[in-house]
Design a protein around this motif. Structure first.
Motif, mmCIF file in Angstrom:
data_model
loop_
_atom_site.group_PDB
_atom_site.id
_atom_site.type_symbol
_atom_site.label_atom_id
_atom_site.label_comp_id
_atom_site.label_asym_id
_atom_site.label_seq_id
_atom_site.Cartn_x
_atom_site.Cartn_y
_atom_site.Cartn_z
ATOM 1 N N ARG A 1 47.054 45.176 25.720
ATOM 2 C CA ARG A 1 47.846 46.322 26.036
ATOM 3 C C ARG A 1 49.350 45.838 26.022
ATOM 4 O O ARG A 1 50.026 46.709 25.532
ATOM 5 C CB ARG A 1 47.359 47.148 27.118
ATOM 6 C CG ARG A 1 46.045 47.925 26.959
ATOM 7 C CD ARG A 1 45.625 48.101 28.438
ATOM 8 N NE ARG A 1 46.359 49.023 29.114
ATOM 9 C CZ ARG A 1 46.818 50.311 29.217
ATOM 10 N NH1 ARG A 1 45.839 50.977 28.190
ATOM 11 N NH2 ARG A 1 47.540 50.913 29.860
ATOM 12 N N LYS B 1 52.126 47.479 23.602
ATOM 13 C CA LYS B 1 53.347 48.083 23.917
ATOM 14 C C LYS B 1 54.654 47.435 23.520
ATOM 15 O O LYS B 1 55.471 48.094 23.242
ATOM 16 C CB LYS B 1 53.315 48.297 25.615
ATOM 17 C CG LYS B 1 54.259 48.941 26.147
ATOM 18 C CD LYS B 1 54.151 49.302 27.549
ATOM 19 C CE LYS B 1 55.280 50.248 28.188
ATOM 20 N NZ LYS B 1 55.059 50.498 29.592
ATOM 21 N N TYR C 1 55.046 48.261 19.566
ATOM 22 C CA TYR C 1 54.950 49.642 18.989
ATOM 23 C C TYR C 1 55.973 50.322 20.081
ATOM 24 O O TYR C 1 55.888 51.704 19.869
ATOM 25 C CB TYR C 1 53.548 50.262 18.847
ATOM 26 C CG TYR C 1 52.718 49.728 17.924
ATOM 27 C CD1 TYR C 1 52.762 50.093 16.638
ATOM 28 C CD2 TYR C 1 51.940 48.513 18.212
ATOM 29 C CE1 TYR C 1 51.992 49.421 15.742
ATOM 30 C CE2 TYR C 1 51.080 47.874 17.287
ATOM 31 C CZ TYR C 1 51.217 48.322 15.827
ATOM 32 O OH TYR C 1 50.566 47.789 14.999
ATOM 33 N N GLY C 2 56.074 50.027 21.124
ATOM 34 C CA GLY C 2 57.021 50.693 22.181
ATOM 35 C C GLY C 2 55.950 51.483 23.035
ATOM 36 O O GLY C 2 56.593 52.272 23.917
ATOM 37 N N ARG C 3 54.791 51.633 22.729
ATOM 38 C CA ARG C 3 53.882 52.491 23.454
ATOM 39 C C ARG C 3 52.528 51.939 23.311
ATOM 40 O O ARG C 3 52.280 50.911 22.368
ATOM 41 C CB ARG C 3 54.030 53.763 23.125
ATOM 42 C CG ARG C 3 53.528 53.869 21.407
ATOM 43 C CD ARG C 3 53.612 55.401 21.055
ATOM 44 N NE ARG C 3 53.103 55.489 19.441
ATOM 45 C CZ ARG C 3 52.081 55.220 19.149
ATOM 46 N NH1 ARG C 3 51.076 55.526 19.989
ATOM 47 N NH2 ARG C 3 51.751 55.471 17.785
ATOM 48 N N ILE C 4 51.628 52.263 24.082
ATOM 49 C CA ILE C 4 50.495 51.608 24.083
ATOM 50 C C ILE C 4 49.419 52.897 23.147
ATOM 51 O O ILE C 4 49.459 53.831 23.617
ATOM 52 C CB ILE C 4 49.539 51.616 25.281
ATOM 53 C CG1 ILE C 4 50.327 50.505 26.004
ATOM 54 C CG2 ILE C 4 48.109 51.288 25.181
ATOM 55 C CD1 ILE C 4 49.753 50.473 27.498
ATOM 56 N N PRO C 5 49.245 52.816 21.736
ATOM 57 C CA PRO C 5 48.615 53.561 21.120
ATOM 58 C C PRO C 5 47.132 53.876 21.508
ATOM 59 O O PRO C 5 46.344 53.074 21.656
ATOM 60 C CB PRO C 5 48.682 52.982 19.516
ATOM 61 C CG PRO C 5 48.646 51.588 19.855
ATOM 62 C CD PRO C 5 49.391 51.362 21.122
ATOM 63 N N GLU D 1 46.543 56.423 34.838
ATOM 64 C CA GLU D 1 47.323 56.232 33.715
ATOM 65 C C GLU D 1 47.594 57.788 32.801
ATOM 66 O O GLU D 1 48.700 57.878 32.203
ATOM 67 C CB GLU D 1 46.643 55.333 32.658
ATOM 68 C CG GLU D 1 47.059 55.024 31.304
ATOM 69 C CD GLU D 1 46.247 53.948 30.515
ATOM 70 O OE1 GLU D 1 46.453 54.126 29.155
ATOM 71 O OE2 GLU D 1 45.379 53.501 30.933
#
Length: 238
Positions: free
Chosen positions: A82, A86, A89-93, A235
């Motif tokens: 994770r 992050k 990708y700048g986020r958690i897909p 979350e």
């Protein structure tokens, strides 16, 4: 002599670099990469090796390719994956391709999560949590109505990506009048239902399910049973 099994997974040819980059985000090292005369790559993380071969007309949306990685530290790998995703990708897909699913204890004896690469290959990462092996337990659905509903909804959601089908399973058991889930089961069902609504793009519905989940009162021993659902609730609400 020691044998080793190495999964060979398909990859849409033009996605090879993005797939290699995905595994790099998970902490894999690319030990081989070629684009001609045919696309092929090898990625390794410790003792885990995955080889990827290119197919020009491969459709990631219909992929059923997968492999299972057994570990002694599934929580550690989940956190590392994770964190890497992050950062990359700048986020958690959480939906679409690529994606990573929630970590949870499964009714067939493993604690596991699923992550799927940009070309549709699903890597299941699990740790045995009882004396039976996952191979012996994959078809052992629980007998309890609500435990079985959670088991089936998890399979529909994570293995088949059939979010509407998983939602129908949960909706049906939550409407039962003659039987009621334990508080821990109710929380797990509601969190998963909110998770499904969110994955289906129903933000308003997701908020409703998650608010209801947040109102469930748990005793101390039930909090331990529902620890993964509680973490997922925090979350999703965050």
């Amino acid at each position: 002599m020691t044998e080793k099994t190495i999964p060979l997974l398909p990859c849409r040819t033009e996605l090879l670099q993005s797939v290699v980059d995905f595994y790099a985000a998970l902490g894999f090292e690319t030990t081989h990469l070629q684009k001609s005369p045919y696309a092929y790559a090898v990625v390794e993380r410790g003792a885990v090796e995955i080889q990827l071969y290119g197919l020009k007309d491969y459709d990631p949306s219909t992929s059923h390719a997968s492999c299972y990685v057994l570990t002694e530290d599934v929580d550690g790998l989940y956190a590392a994956f994770r964190s890497g995703l992050k950062a990359a990708y700048g986020r958690i897909p959480a939906r679409g391709l690529p994606r990573i699913g929630p970590l949870k204890d499964m009714s067939y004896g493993v604690r596991q999560f699923l992550t799927t690469d940009p070309t549709g290959n699903t890597i299941r990462v699990g740790q045995t949590i009882d004396d039976d092996s996952p191979e012996d337990l994959t078809d052992a659905a629980p007998k309890d109505v609500f435990a079985r509903a959670l088991h089936m909804a998890d399979l529909f959601a994570d293995s088949k990506q059939d979010f509407p089908g998983a939602a129908r399973i949960i909706d049906r058991v939550l409407k039962l009048k003659d039987e009621q889930p334990t508080p821990a089961q109710r929380l797990q069902l509601l969190v998963l239902r909110g998770d499904l609504a969110q994955r289906m793009g129903d933000a308003e519905g997701a908020r409703g399910w998650l608010e209801t989940a947040g109102s469930v009162q748990l005793a101390a021993e039930e909090e331990a049973l529902a620890r993964d659902a509680l973490a997922r609730l925090e979350e999703l609400r965050g």
